[in-house]
Scaffold this motif. Structure first.
Motif, PDB file in Angstrom:
ATOM      1  N   HIS A   1       0.846  -1.198   0.000  1.00  7.84           N
ATOM      2  CA  HIS A   1       0.000   0.000   0.000  1.00  7.84           C
ATOM      3  C   HIS A   1       0.881   1.247   0.000  1.00  7.84           C
ATOM      4  CE1 HIS A   1      -4.002   1.780   0.714  1.00  7.84           C
ATOM      5  NE2 HIS A   1      -3.375   2.682   1.435  1.00  7.84           N
ATOM      6  N   LEU A   2       0.518   2.207  -0.857  1.00  3.24           N
ATOM      7  CA  LEU A   2       1.200   3.504  -0.912  1.00  3.24           C
ATOM      8  C   LEU A   2       0.146   4.602  -0.829  1.00  3.24           C
ATOM      9  CD1 LEU A   2       3.566   2.846  -3.953  1.00  3.24           C
ATOM     10  CD2 LEU A   2       4.246   2.928  -1.551  1.00  3.24           C
ATOM     11  N   SER A   3       0.449   5.671  -0.103  1.00  9.88           N
ATOM     12  CA  SER A   3      -0.505   6.770   0.009  1.00  9.88           C
ATOM     13  C   SER A   3       0.241   8.086   0.230  1.00  9.88           C
ATOM     14  CB  SER A   3      -1.469   6.515   1.173  1.00  9.88           C
ATOM     15  OG  SER A   3      -2.375   7.581   1.313  1.00  9.88           O
ATOM     16  N   PHE A   4       0.056   9.037  -0.689  1.00  7.13           N
ATOM     17  CA  PHE A   4       0.676  10.355  -0.553  1.00  7.13           C
ATOM     18  C   PHE A   4      -0.129  11.241   0.387  1.00  7.13           C
ATOM     19  CE2 PHE A   4       2.802   9.391  -4.603  1.00  7.13           C
ATOM     20  CZ  PHE A   4       4.063   9.898  -4.334  1.00  7.13           C
ATOM     21  N   SER A   5       0.572  12.161   1.057  1.00  8.44           N
ATOM     22  CA  SER A   5      -0.106  13.228   1.795  1.00  8.44           C
ATOM     23  C   SER A   5      -0.747  14.136   0.758  1.00  8.44           C
ATOM     24  CB  SER A   5       0.882  14.009   2.669  1.00  8.44           C
ATOM     25  OG  SER A   5       1.898  14.592   1.869  1.00  8.44           O
ATOM     26  N   GLU A   6      -1.714  14.949   1.183  1.00  8.90           N
ATOM     27  CA  GLU A   6      -2.442  15.798   0.234  1.00  8.90           C
ATOM     28  C   GLU A   6      -1.524  16.747  -0.525  1.00  8.90           C
ATOM     29  OE1 GLU A   6      -6.708  18.074   0.025  1.00  8.90           O
ATOM     30  OE2 GLU A   6      -5.733  17.932   1.964  1.00  8.90           O
ATOM     31  N   ASP A   7      -0.466  17.239   0.141  1.00  4.73           N
ATOM     32  CA  ASP A   7       0.457  18.163  -0.536  1.00  4.73           C
ATOM     33  C   ASP A   7       1.588  17.449  -1.275  1.00  4.73           C
ATOM     34  OD1 ASP A   7       2.206  17.371   1.470  1.00  4.73           O
ATOM     35  OD2 ASP A   7       2.317  19.354   2.417  1.00  4.73           O
ATOM     36  N   GLY A   8       1.628  16.112  -1.205  1.00  3.31           N
ATOM     37  CA  GLY A   8       2.610  15.341  -1.955  1.00  3.31           C
ATOM     38  C   GLY A   8       4.005  15.300  -1.359  1.00  3.31           C
TER      39      GLY A   8
ATOM     40  N   PHE B   1      -2.786   9.360   4.755  1.00  8.09           N
ATOM     41  CA  PHE B   1      -2.705  10.635   5.459  1.00  8.09           C
ATOM     42  C   PHE B   1      -4.069  11.305   5.501  1.00  8.09           C
ATOM     43  CE2 PHE B   1       1.753  10.136   4.395  1.00  8.09           C
ATOM     44  CZ  PHE B   1       2.375  10.591   5.545  1.00  8.09           C
ATOM     45  N   VAL B   2      -4.448  11.818   6.684  1.00  8.09           N
ATOM     46  CA  VAL B   2      -5.623  12.674   6.808  1.00  8.09           C
ATOM     47  C   VAL B   2      -5.147  14.117   6.686  1.00  8.09           C
ATOM     48  CG1 VAL B   2      -7.492  13.407   8.355  1.00  8.09           C
ATOM     49  CG2 VAL B   2      -6.858  10.987   8.219  1.00  8.09           C
ATOM     50  N   ASP B   3      -4.004  14.396   7.288  1.00  7.72           N
ATOM     51  CA  ASP B   3      -3.263  15.644   7.100  1.00  7.72           C
ATOM     52  C   ASP B   3      -1.790  15.282   7.326  1.00  7.72           C
ATOM     53  OD1 ASP B   3      -2.607  15.886   9.948  1.00  7.72           O
ATOM     54  OD2 ASP B   3      -4.665  16.623  10.225  1.00  7.72           O
ATOM     55  N   ASN B   4      -0.881  16.239   7.232  1.00  6.71           N
ATOM     56  CA  ASN B   4       0.544  15.892   7.321  1.00  6.71           C
ATOM     57  C   ASN B   4       0.978  15.378   8.688  1.00  6.71           C
ATOM     58  OD1 ASN B   4       0.726  16.586   4.658  1.00  6.71           O
ATOM     59  ND2 ASN B   4       2.467  17.950   4.908  1.00  6.71           N
ATOM     60  N   GLN B   5       0.154  15.570   9.726  1.00  5.71           N
ATOM     61  CA  GLN B   5       0.503  15.090  11.068  1.00  5.71           C
ATOM     62  C   GLN B   5      -0.327  13.893  11.514  1.00  5.71           C
ATOM     63  OE1 GLN B   5       3.136  16.013  12.901  1.00  5.71           O
ATOM     64  NE2 GLN B   5       3.653  17.209  11.108  1.00  5.71           N
ATOM     65  N   THR B   6      -1.371  13.544  10.768  1.00  9.08           N
ATOM     66  CA  THR B   6      -2.288  12.483  11.192  1.00  9.08           C
ATOM     67  C   THR B   6      -2.459  11.437  10.102  1.00  9.08           C
ATOM     68  OG1 THR B   6      -3.507  14.174  12.428  1.00  9.08           O
ATOM     69  CG2 THR B   6      -4.572  12.035  12.167  1.00  9.08           C
ATOM     70  N   LEU B   7      -2.338  10.179  10.512  1.00 11.62           N
ATOM     71  CA  LEU B   7      -2.576   9.069   9.599  1.00 11.62           C
ATOM     72  C   LEU B   7      -3.818   8.315  10.035  1.00 11.62           C
ATOM     73  CD1 LEU B   7       1.022   8.581   9.868  1.00 11.62           C
ATOM     74  CD2 LEU B   7       0.128   7.836   7.694  1.00 11.62           C
ATOM     75  N   CYS B   8      -4.535   7.794   9.068  1.00 10.52           N
ATOM     76  CA  CYS B   8      -5.608   6.848   9.338  1.00 10.52           C
ATOM     77  C   CYS B   8      -4.999   5.486   9.026  1.00 10.52           C
ATOM     78  CB  CYS B   8      -6.812   7.125   8.445  1.00 10.52           C
ATOM     79  SG  CYS B   8      -8.122   5.903   8.681  1.00 10.52           S
ATOM     80  N   ALA B   9      -4.900   4.645  10.052  1.00 13.96           N
ATOM     81  CA  ALA B   9      -4.212   3.367   9.896  1.00 13.96           C
ATOM     82  C   ALA B   9      -5.129   2.208  10.256  1.00 13.96           C
ATOM     83  CB  ALA B   9      -2.976   3.337  10.793  1.00 13.96           C
TER      84      ALA B   9
END
Length: 173
Positions: A22-29, A71-79
């Protein structure tokens, strides 16, 4: 002398093997959540998610014990975590790895047996696959309010395995 990077030029970021799932970018990349498995000293397999910094091209922080994360935001992950046959969808603080909130659980005696493939779908929401064998649905969870909704039973793709979202303009698709 440095040469400008062209979008079509491939760049090696890190070495991965068959366990990458699984790969997932933050919203800002700027960050990439990379989920894979490693063999432990006791010869068991441990699922983990690491954070790759796209600017420094290095993994940062300690791995999170999770089969997949977004990423939900750069400091929070949904895991998605698994303990004693219970899957949990949790919000985790990236730096401290503190579980901020449990959003949903699945396992024995619950409506679904397994959860996987989380992705951010904008406006503080995540989507993921909930499964009982090949019978699957897509759940949407509001990470603030904790409200969970699912696709109507007939609308869920049969035996779906992966879920992904992409931002197109101001909208996630």
């Amino acid at each position: 002398e440095t040469t400008a990077l062209v979008a079509s030029d491939p760049v090696k970021l890190f070495t991965a093997d068959f366990s990458l799932n699984h790969l997932s970018f933050s919203e800002d990349g700027t960050l990439l959540a990379v989920s894979d498995s490693i063999e432990t000293s006791s010869k068991t397999v441990q699922k983990r998610t690491r954070i790759f910094d796209m600017k420094t091209r290095r993994f940062i922080g300690k791995p999170i014990l999770s089969s997949a994360a977004c990423f939900v935001d750069n400091q929070t992950l949904c895991a998605i975590t698994l303990k004693n046959q219970v899957f949990s969808v949790v919000l985790i603080e990236r730096d401290t790895q503190e579980v901020k909130k449990i959003l949903y659980t699945a396992g024995p005696g619950q409506p679904f047996a397994a959860l996987y493939s989380p992705c951010f779908i904008g406006e503080g929401k995540v989507a993921l696959i909930a499964a009982n064998g090949v019978k699957r649905t897509i759940l949407s969870i509001d990470t603030e309010a904790g409200v969970v909704s699912s696709l109507p039973e007939g609308d869920a793709p049969y035996a779906i395995r992966y879920l992904q979202s992409i931002k197109s303009g101001d909208e996630y698709v």
